[in-house]
Design a protein around this motif. Structure first.
Motif, short mmCIF file in Angstrom:
data_model
loop_
_atom_site.label_atom_id
_atom_site.label_comp_id
_atom_site.label_asym_id
_atom_site.label_seq_id
_atom_site.Cartn_x
_atom_site.Cartn_y
_atom_site.Cartn_z
N LEU A 75 0.84 -1.21 0.00
CA LEU A 75 0.00 0.00 0.00
C LEU A 75 0.87 1.26 0.00
CD1 LEU A 75 -2.89 1.12 0.03
CD2 LEU A 75 -2.87 0.97 2.53
N LYS A 76 2.02 1.14 0.65
CA LYS A 76 2.94 2.30 0.72
C LYS A 76 3.51 2.67 -0.64
CE LYS A 76 4.42 1.49 5.47
NZ LYS A 76 5.27 0.46 6.06
N THR A 77 3.46 1.76 -1.60
CA THR A 77 4.05 2.06 -2.92
C THR A 77 3.11 2.87 -3.81
OG1 THR A 77 3.15 0.15 -4.12
CG2 THR A 77 5.18 -0.23 -2.87
N VAL A 78 1.84 2.96 -3.41
CA VAL A 78 0.85 3.60 -4.30
C VAL A 78 1.12 5.10 -4.43
CG1 VAL A 78 -1.60 4.10 -4.67
CG2 VAL A 78 -0.89 1.87 -3.73
N LYS A 79 1.22 5.56 -5.70
CA LYS A 79 1.36 6.98 -5.97
C LYS A 79 0.04 7.49 -6.54
CE LYS A 79 6.33 7.05 -6.98
NZ LYS A 79 6.72 5.79 -7.66
N TYR A 80 -0.55 8.43 -5.85
CA TYR A 80 -1.82 9.00 -6.31
C TYR A 80 -1.50 10.12 -7.30
CZ TYR A 80 -3.69 6.15 -2.57
OH TYR A 80 -4.02 5.08 -1.78
N PRO A 81 -2.44 10.48 -8.18
CA PRO A 81 -2.12 11.49 -9.20
C PRO A 81 -1.76 12.84 -8.56
CG PRO A 81 -4.45 10.89 -9.26
CD PRO A 81 -3.79 9.94 -8.34
N ALA A 82 -0.66 13.39 -9.02
CA ALA A 82 -0.12 14.62 -8.42
C ALA A 82 -1.12 15.78 -8.54
CB ALA A 82 1.19 14.99 -9.10
N ASP A 83 -1.85 15.83 -9.65
CA ASP A 83 -2.77 16.96 -9.84
C ASP A 83 -4.14 16.73 -9.18
OD1 ASP A 83 -3.91 15.03 -11.45
OD2 ASP A 83 -3.65 16.14 -13.34
N GLY A 84 -4.29 15.63 -8.50
CA GLY A 84 -5.56 15.38 -7.81
C GLY A 84 -6.70 14.96 -8.72
N ASN A 85 -6.43 14.88 -10.03
CA ASN A 85 -7.47 14.43 -10.98
C ASN A 85 -7.37 12.92 -11.17
OD1 ASN A 85 -8.86 16.75 -11.63
ND2 ASN A 85 -7.31 17.36 -13.16
N TYR A 86 -8.45 12.24 -10.87
CA TYR A 86 -8.43 10.79 -10.95
C TYR A 86 -9.04 10.26 -12.25
CZ TYR A 86 -6.95 10.29 -6.10
OH TYR A 86 -6.22 10.31 -4.95
N ILE A 124 3.30 -0.86 -15.93
CA ILE A 124 2.65 -1.42 -17.12
C ILE A 124 1.84 -0.31 -17.80
CG2 ILE A 124 1.03 -3.15 -17.98
CD1 ILE A 124 1.75 -4.75 -15.32
N LEU A 125 1.07 0.41 -17.00
CA LEU A 125 0.31 1.55 -17.52
C LEU A 125 0.88 2.85 -16.94
CD1 LEU A 125 -3.39 0.23 -17.16
CD2 LEU A 125 -1.92 0.17 -19.19
N THR A 126 0.74 3.93 -17.71
CA THR A 126 1.17 5.24 -17.23
C THR A 126 0.07 5.83 -16.35
OG1 THR A 126 0.15 6.39 -19.08
CG2 THR A 126 2.42 5.64 -19.40
N GLU A 127 0.42 6.92 -15.65
CA GLU A 127 -0.58 7.60 -14.81
C GLU A 127 -1.78 8.03 -15.66
OE1 GLU A 127 0.44 10.52 -11.44
OE2 GLU A 127 -0.49 11.83 -12.95
N LYS A 128 -1.48 8.55 -16.85
CA LYS A 128 -2.57 9.01 -17.73
C LYS A 128 -3.47 7.84 -18.14
CE LYS A 128 -3.72 11.04 -22.14
NZ LYS A 128 -4.61 9.89 -22.40
N GLN A 129 -2.84 6.71 -18.46
CA GLN A 129 -3.64 5.53 -18.86
C GLN A 129 -4.53 5.05 -17.70
OE1 GLN A 129 -0.31 3.03 -20.30
NE2 GLN A 129 -1.50 2.76 -22.17
N ILE A 130 -3.99 5.08 -16.49
CA ILE A 130 -4.80 4.63 -15.34
C ILE A 130 -5.99 5.59 -15.16
CG2 ILE A 130 -4.82 4.14 -12.85
CD1 ILE A 130 -1.89 3.35 -13.05
N LYS A 131 -5.77 6.89 -15.38
CA LYS A 131 -6.88 7.85 -15.30
C LYS A 131 -7.97 7.50 -16.32
CE LYS A 131 -4.36 11.91 -13.67
NZ LYS A 131 -4.05 13.33 -13.91
N ASP A 132 -7.54 7.11 -17.51
CA ASP A 132 -8.52 6.76 -18.55
C ASP A 132 -9.31 5.50 -18.17
OD1 ASP A 132 -7.75 8.97 -20.00
OD2 ASP A 132 -6.33 7.87 -21.29
N VAL A 133 -8.62 4.52 -17.61
CA VAL A 133 -9.31 3.30 -17.16
C VAL A 133 -10.27 3.65 -16.00
CG1 VAL A 133 -9.01 1.02 -16.10
CG2 VAL A 133 -7.48 1.75 -17.93
N MET A 134 -9.84 4.56 -15.13
CA MET A 134 -10.71 5.02 -14.03
C MET A 134 -11.99 5.64 -14.59
SD MET A 134 -9.52 4.61 -10.84
CE MET A 134 -10.06 5.99 -9.82
N ALA A 135 -11.83 6.44 -15.67
CA ALA A 135 -13.01 7.07 -16.29
C ALA A 135 -13.95 6.01 -16.87
CB ALA A 135 -12.57 8.04 -17.38
#
Lengths: 204, 267
Positions: A79-90, A182-193
């Protein structure tokens, strides 16, 4: 009686040691064999096969019966490894998320080095209702956002689950899409959407 | 021979390929099998394999007819269902493909490179090994899978294969067990055998090698497992390696008692 019992105890202890030692030996032999028998190709490297991290090591050693304390310890450290999006947009763009969910490419010996990886979500999960070719290794995510709402807690949890599935279920079968790059931060945001957007086919 | 080939060709063109993307791919394959009735293009590989087995080649013009697949020199019938096994002459456990290469080197005096050349065929570049494998495995049809783990090296190979089956690594943290240790799992619509479940293990192991409709080739167990490694995001295994033999040993033991029925026909 006491003698018999201690004899049994000793023999059990010796057997236990022998089994544990044998397992370690087999483990070492396996790594030595893999080193000799495999070679890096494309993005599938020897380093990532031979240098298991704490999760891979523990889940290989206890595929079925890891002690609870060890599972909890693993989850806490992951859980400590998780990086949340820096800009707060999920949430990104669900249409892009759908493409990522469909795409099964990436990190195979037959794939491009530094190519764009897919998430291959449909391999294991149901998502949009229109896509009938979905697997069942993971739970159905159809109507995920509709059923779970979009409160901060569930959005952050879902992000963390995609980023590092091991943070919640030690030895989960799901890849650690963020942690393992495997996925970039941007890709994870898209999957979240894809999961949360009201207009996403997942929530129709 | 040519007539059989054209019948197969005609049958294959009759099958619309999109048929395989139906609700259950397994049903479609079952229909396809029925349509072919007791025929399978793999028979062409079996025939070619028999010719190759008897053909005198190499610098001393020798056939493979004295090759010892474990049941004595020249015994082909029933050899495959007892492989992999320990071979005293090399003091190690070998699977069929390793043993074939060994015979091609020791009997036919081919170089190791020649002996293992073209392990997997493609259009215009057929594999002698795949044909030989088809011939040898077909000679075990109807017999029970009966590998031995009594020799310490056989036991060690089994343990190594088991360990590898559960070995999680690579970018996606996958092991063989990720997809093959629970009943009734699917990737997309593809059903996945649970290789820890005896019935599933028997049904799977007894139907390789197979003529793969999607590839137009007979594929060996080594080929199948190499492709698993690729999908598992593992690096590439060397052809006929001991790791893969150990994995085959683990699978064969789990499939013990299953009635062997290959070369089969698969998607």
């Amino acid at each position: 009686m006491k003698i018999i019992l201690s004899a049994i105890a000793i023999s059990l202890f010796v057997t236990g040691c022998a089994t544990a030692a044998m397992q370690t030996d087999t483990g070492k032999m396996l790594v030595a064999r893999l080193e000799e028998d495999f070679s890096s190709k494309g993005p599938a490297t020897m380093e990532r096969m031979l240098n298991q991290d704490e999760v891979q090591k523990a889940c290989s050693a206890y595929p079925l019966d890891m002690p609870d304390e060890q599972m909890e310890a693993l989850q806490a450290s992951q859980l400590k490894t998780v990086k949340y999006p820096a800009d707060g947009n999920y949430l990104g763009v669900w249409k892009e998320g759908e493409k990522i969910a469909q795409n099964g490419r990436g990190m195979q010996s037959s794939d491009q080095v530094k190519g764009t990886n897919g998430g291959n979500c449909y391999a294991c999960h149901q998502l949009a209702k229109e896509e009938i070719s979905f697997g069942n290794i993971g739970p159905s995510l159809y109507r995920y956002g509709k059923l779970k709402g979009d409160g901060e807690a569930v959005v952050k949890y879902t992000w963390a689950k995609i980023y590092n599935s091991q943070a919640f279920t030690a030895c989960s079968n799901m890849p650690r899409f963020g942690h393992s790059e495997i996925l970039t931060e941007k890709q994870i945001k898209d999957v979240m959407a894809l999961l949360f957007d009201k207009n996403s086919p997942v929530n129709q | 021979m040519r007539l059989i080939a054209s019948i197969f060709a005609a049958l294959i063109t009759m099958i619309p390929l999109q048929g395989f993307a139906g609700n259950s791919s397994t049903d479609e394959i079952a229909k396809y099998r029925q349509l072919l009735a007791d025929g399978n293009p793999a028979e062409l590989w079996e025939m070619r394999g028999e010719e190759l087995w008897k053909k005198k080649i190499g610098p001393q013009s020798v056939s493979l007819e004295q090759c010892d697949l474990g049941k004595g020199p020249g015994v082909v019938k029933g050899a495959y269902v007892e492989l992999p096994r320990y071979f005293k002459d090399v003091n190690k456990v070998m699977d069929l493909e390793q043993r074939l290469i060994h015979c091609r080197i020791t009997l036919q005096k081919l170089t190791p490179e020649q002996a293992a050349a073209v392990p997997f065929g493609s259009t215009g570049n057929p594999s002698d090994i795949e044909a030989l494998v088809a011939y040898i495995t077909a000679a075990s049809r109807g017999m029970k899978i009966a590998v031995s783990t009594t020799h310490p090296k056989e036991q060690a190979a089994y343990e190594l294969g088991k360990r590898f089956f559960f070995y999680r690594a690579g970018a996606h943290d996958f092991a063989c067990a990720t997809c093959h240790s629970k009943d009734k799992q699917r990737i997309r619509l593809q059903e996945l055998p649970n290789l820890l479940n005896r019935t599933d293990a028997q049904n799977t192991y007894s139907t390789w090698p197979a003529y793969r409709v999607s590839q137009g080739e007979v594929r060996s167990m080594q080929h199948r497992l190499s492709d698993c490694m690729r999908q598992q995001r593992f690096p590439e295994p060397r052809y006929a390696s001991d790791t893969i033999t150990a994995l085959i040993m683990f699978m064969a033991k789990n499939a013990e008692g299953g009635v062997y029925d290959a070369p089969a026909l698969k998607r």
